[in-house]
Enzyme design. Sequence first.
Site, PDB file in Angstrom:
ATOM      1  N   ARG A  22      12.164  -7.662  12.606  1.00 20.97           N
ATOM      2  CA  ARG A  22      11.459  -6.824  13.425  1.00 20.97           C
ATOM      3  C   ARG A  22      10.374  -7.868  13.947  1.00 20.97           C
ATOM      4  O   ARG A  22       9.596  -8.520  13.537  1.00 20.97           O
ATOM      5  CB  ARG A  22      10.909  -5.562  12.618  1.00 20.97           C
ATOM      6  N   ARG A  36      -8.622   3.919   9.087  1.00 18.15           N
ATOM      7  CA  ARG A  36      -8.466   2.586   9.326  1.00 18.15           C
ATOM      8  C   ARG A  36      -9.853   1.768   9.805  1.00 18.15           C
ATOM      9  O   ARG A  36      -9.837   0.715  10.146  1.00 18.15           O
ATOM     10  CB  ARG A  36      -7.522   2.550  10.543  1.00 18.15           C
ATOM     11  N   ARG A  53      10.824 -10.470   5.526  1.00 19.49           N
ATOM     12  CA  ARG A  53      11.857  -9.614   5.520  1.00 19.49           C
ATOM     13  C   ARG A  53      12.866  -9.527   6.702  1.00 19.49           C
ATOM     14  O   ARG A  53      12.453 -10.083   7.927  1.00 19.49           O
ATOM     15  CB  ARG A  53      10.863  -8.208   5.786  1.00 19.49           C
ATOM     16  N   ARG A  94      -2.159  -8.993  12.977  1.00 19.57           N
ATOM     17  CA  ARG A  94      -2.236  -7.648  12.262  1.00 19.57           C
ATOM     18  C   ARG A  94      -3.412  -7.961  11.267  1.00 19.57           C
ATOM     19  O   ARG A  94      -4.273  -7.077  10.872  1.00 19.57           O
ATOM     20  CB  ARG A  94      -0.968  -7.168  11.526  1.00 19.57           C
ATOM     21  N   LYS A 113       0.761  -1.259   0.189  1.00 24.77           N
ATOM     22  CA  LYS A 113       0.139   0.089  -0.027  1.00 24.77           C
ATOM     23  C   LYS A 113       0.750   1.295   0.098  1.00 24.77           C
ATOM     24  O   LYS A 113       0.633   2.155  -0.671  1.00 24.77           O
ATOM     25  CB  LYS A 113      -0.789   0.005   1.377  1.00 24.77           C
TER      26      LYS A 113
END
Length: 215
Positions: free
Chosen positions: A160, A88, A127, A171, A13
Amino acid sequence: MRLIILGAPGSGKGTQAARIAERLDMLQISTGDLLRAEVKARSEIGRKAGAIMNGGNLVPDDIILHLIEDRIRQDDAINGYIFDGFPRNIEQAKALDRLMGKVKHHIDAVVDLEVPDDVVITRTAGRRVCKACNAVYHVELNPPREEGVCDACGGELIQRDDEKEETVRNRLKVYKEQTAPVRDFYRAKGLLRSFDGTQTMATLTDQIISALDTV
């Protein structure tokens, strides 16, 4: 043109918002960036927001909307803007609708990136980021030459906490619970434009820009 971009964490996004903003010569408005700028400037609202965030709490919508209103009233917003990361939830969508009426603006289209959960998890959980220079790698899509070591500076690569698989799944769950009503809200207004977010970045950008030509 005034746009909103929706998409799950890891959907691309933010990258698409930046590409669209550049192609259409408009502002990319990220509420996170607005907040960080105020905190860095140590403005009154920045000190208040900073204290809230440091306490681990969400900044109230009235502060966010105040920052948005101030930003879209500035001269460089005349060519249009794209909201990245806002709204959101349905309450924020309705509040933004009221704000648009107040400043006599309107949203022209809502870009919705559709990416399957397994793709989001693969993209995000894979990642790795260099602790020293922040270079980004991916264990499958863009691995370093030596596992765990940054090609650029030799720094340690880490995962992370918010990109670990369990966290990503949580999430996604929250995103679906909160954002489904937002999509329906804009679909009912005839503004929602959905796209396959698994395509290459360049192909997806071209598709979005082409679709916006008809708005």
